[in-house]
Design a protein around this motif. Structure first.
Motif, PDB file in Angstrom:
ATOM      1  N   GLU A 205     -27.836 -22.553 -21.795  1.00  0.00           N
ATOM      2  CA  GLU A 205     -28.566 -21.722 -20.891  1.00  0.00           C
ATOM      3  C   GLU A 205     -29.706 -21.023 -21.625  1.00  0.00           C
ATOM      4  OE1 GLU A 205     -26.745 -18.713 -18.337  1.00  0.00           O
ATOM      5  OE2 GLU A 205     -25.280 -20.281 -17.930  1.00  0.00           O
ATOM      6  N   MET A 206     -29.436 -20.641 -22.810  1.00  0.00           N
ATOM      7  CA  MET A 206     -30.449 -19.947 -23.582  1.00  0.00           C
ATOM      8  C   MET A 206     -31.618 -20.881 -23.867  1.00  0.00           C
ATOM      9  SD  MET A 206     -28.749 -17.095 -25.785  1.00  0.00           S
ATOM     10  CE  MET A 206     -29.643 -16.918 -27.053  1.00  0.00           C
ATOM     11  N   GLU A 207     -31.255 -22.049 -24.100  1.00  0.00           N
ATOM     12  CA  GLU A 207     -32.328 -23.008 -24.326  1.00  0.00           C
ATOM     13  C   GLU A 207     -33.150 -23.174 -23.074  1.00  0.00           C
ATOM     14  OE1 GLU A 207     -31.708 -26.873 -25.976  1.00  0.00           O
ATOM     15  OE2 GLU A 207     -30.253 -25.983 -27.334  1.00  0.00           O
ATOM     16  N   VAL A 208     -32.498 -23.192 -21.936  1.00  0.00           N
ATOM     17  CA  VAL A 208     -33.205 -23.357 -20.668  1.00  0.00           C
ATOM     18  C   VAL A 208     -34.073 -22.118 -20.446  1.00  0.00           C
ATOM     19  CG1 VAL A 208     -32.931 -23.497 -18.162  1.00  0.00           C
ATOM     20  CG2 VAL A 208     -31.508 -24.854 -19.655  1.00  0.00           C
ATOM     21  N   GLU A 209     -33.499 -20.946 -20.723  1.00  0.00           N
ATOM     22  CA  GLU A 209     -34.280 -19.731 -20.535  1.00  0.00           C
ATOM     23  C   GLU A 209     -35.463 -19.737 -21.505  1.00  0.00           C
ATOM     24  OE1 GLU A 209     -32.158 -16.027 -20.715  1.00  0.00           O
ATOM     25  OE2 GLU A 209     -30.665 -16.796 -19.340  1.00  0.00           O
ATOM     26  N   GLU A 210     -35.197 -20.136 -22.736  1.00  0.00           N
ATOM     27  CA  GLU A 210     -36.265 -20.191 -23.724  1.00  0.00           C
ATOM     28  C   GLU A 210     -37.313 -21.195 -23.278  1.00  0.00           C
ATOM     29  OE1 GLU A 210     -38.414 -19.314 -27.061  1.00  0.00           O
ATOM     30  OE2 GLU A 210     -36.673 -18.264 -26.375  1.00  0.00           O
ATOM     31  N   LEU A 211     -36.913 -22.300 -22.757  1.00  0.00           N
ATOM     32  CA  LEU A 211     -37.846 -23.321 -22.272  1.00  0.00           C
ATOM     33  C   LEU A 211     -38.617 -22.794 -21.063  1.00  0.00           C
ATOM     34  CD1 LEU A 211     -35.792 -26.615 -22.623  1.00  0.00           C
ATOM     35  CD2 LEU A 211     -37.815 -25.963 -23.918  1.00  0.00           C
ATOM     36  N   GLN A 212     -37.906 -22.065 -20.184  1.00  0.00           N
ATOM     37  CA  GLN A 212     -38.585 -21.516 -19.006  1.00  0.00           C
ATOM     38  C   GLN A 212     -39.595 -20.459 -19.448  1.00  0.00           C
ATOM     39  OE1 GLN A 212     -35.469 -20.142 -16.392  1.00  0.00           O
ATOM     40  NE2 GLN A 212     -35.376 -22.135 -15.361  1.00  0.00           N
ATOM     41  N   ARG A 213     -39.184 -19.630 -20.428  1.00  0.00           N
ATOM     42  CA  ARG A 213     -40.098 -18.619 -20.932  1.00  0.00           C
ATOM     43  C   ARG A 213     -41.288 -19.313 -21.591  1.00  0.00           C
ATOM     44  NH1 ARG A 213     -41.065 -16.292 -25.589  1.00  0.00           N
ATOM     45  NH2 ARG A 213     -39.345 -17.227 -26.703  1.00  0.00           N
ATOM     46  N   LEU A 214     -41.057 -20.319 -22.371  1.00  0.00           N
ATOM     47  CA  LEU A 214     -42.139 -21.067 -22.999  1.00  0.00           C
ATOM     48  C   LEU A 214     -43.002 -21.750 -21.928  1.00  0.00           C
ATOM     49  CD1 LEU A 214     -40.449 -22.746 -26.101  1.00  0.00           C
ATOM     50  CD2 LEU A 214     -42.232 -21.020 -26.126  1.00  0.00           C
ATOM     51  N   LEU A 215     -42.355 -22.281 -20.922  1.00  0.00           N
ATOM     52  CA  LEU A 215     -43.071 -22.931 -19.831  1.00  0.00           C
ATOM     53  C   LEU A 215     -43.927 -21.911 -19.095  1.00  0.00           C
ATOM     54  CD1 LEU A 215     -43.488 -25.628 -18.377  1.00  0.00           C
ATOM     55  CD2 LEU A 215     -41.596 -25.009 -16.906  1.00  0.00           C
ATOM     56  N   ALA A 216     -43.389 -20.708 -18.840  1.00  0.00           N
ATOM     57  CA  ALA A 216     -44.148 -19.658 -18.161  1.00  0.00           C
ATOM     58  C   ALA A 216     -45.320 -19.246 -19.043  1.00  0.00           C
ATOM     59  CB  ALA A 216     -43.254 -18.462 -17.857  1.00  0.00           C
ATOM     60  N   GLY A 217     -45.086 -19.122 -20.366  1.00  0.00           N
ATOM     61  CA  GLY A 217     -46.163 -18.774 -21.289  1.00  0.00           C
ATOM     62  C   GLY A 217     -47.248 -19.850 -21.303  1.00  0.00           C
ATOM     63  N   MET A 218     -46.799 -21.096 -21.259  1.00  0.00           N
ATOM     64  CA  MET A 218     -47.745 -22.206 -21.243  1.00  0.00           C
ATOM     65  C   MET A 218     -48.551 -22.217 -19.953  1.00  0.00           C
ATOM     66  SD  MET A 218     -45.438 -25.122 -22.986  1.00  0.00           S
ATOM     67  CE  MET A 218     -46.562 -26.398 -23.356  1.00  0.00           C
ATOM     68  N   GLU A 219     -47.883 -21.903 -18.840  1.00  0.00           N
ATOM     69  CA  GLU A 219     -48.597 -21.844 -17.561  1.00  0.00           C
ATOM     70  C   GLU A 219     -49.611 -20.712 -17.578  1.00  0.00           C
ATOM     71  OE1 GLU A 219     -45.815 -21.642 -14.330  1.00  0.00           O
ATOM     72  OE2 GLU A 219     -45.126 -23.684 -14.670  1.00  0.00           O
TER      73      GLU A 219
END
Length: 162
Positions: A1-15
């Motif tokens: 889950e943390m990885e998903v959250e980290e990926l989502q946070r990274l994805l949001a940052g990338m967006e």
């Protein structure tokens, strides 16, 4: 889950970074378009400036040509005025000569009339004495046959007024 959250946070940052880059790209394109327009206006102004310089050069040539023509015309007018003044002087001299000749003609006509009167008087005296012939001569015979002494007759001068 943390990885998903980290990926989502990274994805949001990338967006977010993607949106910032798109905004910066649009701002850069707008600035580029503005600069191109300014550059285009600058080129148009340079073209207009070159065109106006050519017109100014042409107008200077025309003004120079017109100045030359004006000076030439002024010289011609001065020459014509001088000729007119000379002509007036000549005309005045000729008018004076004509007046003198008119006076001379009047004097000669008076002398001529006096001579005719004398000839007529002499004819009358000769006719009354019984004269040279039995018939009376006409005045014109005596006048035409008698040559009056004096200067040669003057040539006819015709004056034409303009």
């Amino acid at each position: 889950e943390m990885e998903v959250e980290e990926l989502q946070r990274l994805l949001a940052g990338m967006e977010k970074e993607h949106r910032n880059l798109l905004a910066r790209m649009e701002a850069g394109e707008a600035e580029l378009e503005r600069l191109r327009k300014v550059e285009g206006d600058k080129v148009a102004q340079q073209d207009r400036s070159a065109q106006l310089e050519k017109e100014v050069a042409t107008l200077r040539e025309k003004i120079h040509h017109l100045d030359d023509m004006l000076k030439s015309q002024q010289r011609k007018v001065r020459q014509m005025i001088e000729q007119l003044q000379n002509s007036k002087t000549v005309i005045q001299a000729k008018d004076a000569a004509i007046q003198e000749l008119k006076e001379r003609v009047s004097y000669l006509e008076a002398e001529n009339l006096e001579m005719h009167d004398r000839i007529e008087h002499l004819i009358e005296q000769q006719v009354s004495r019984g004269g040279l012939s039995s018939r009376a001569r006409s005045k014109s015979e005596y006048v035409s046959s008698k040559r009056l002494p004096g200067p040669k007759p003057l040539p006819l001068i015709r004056v034409v007024e303009t």
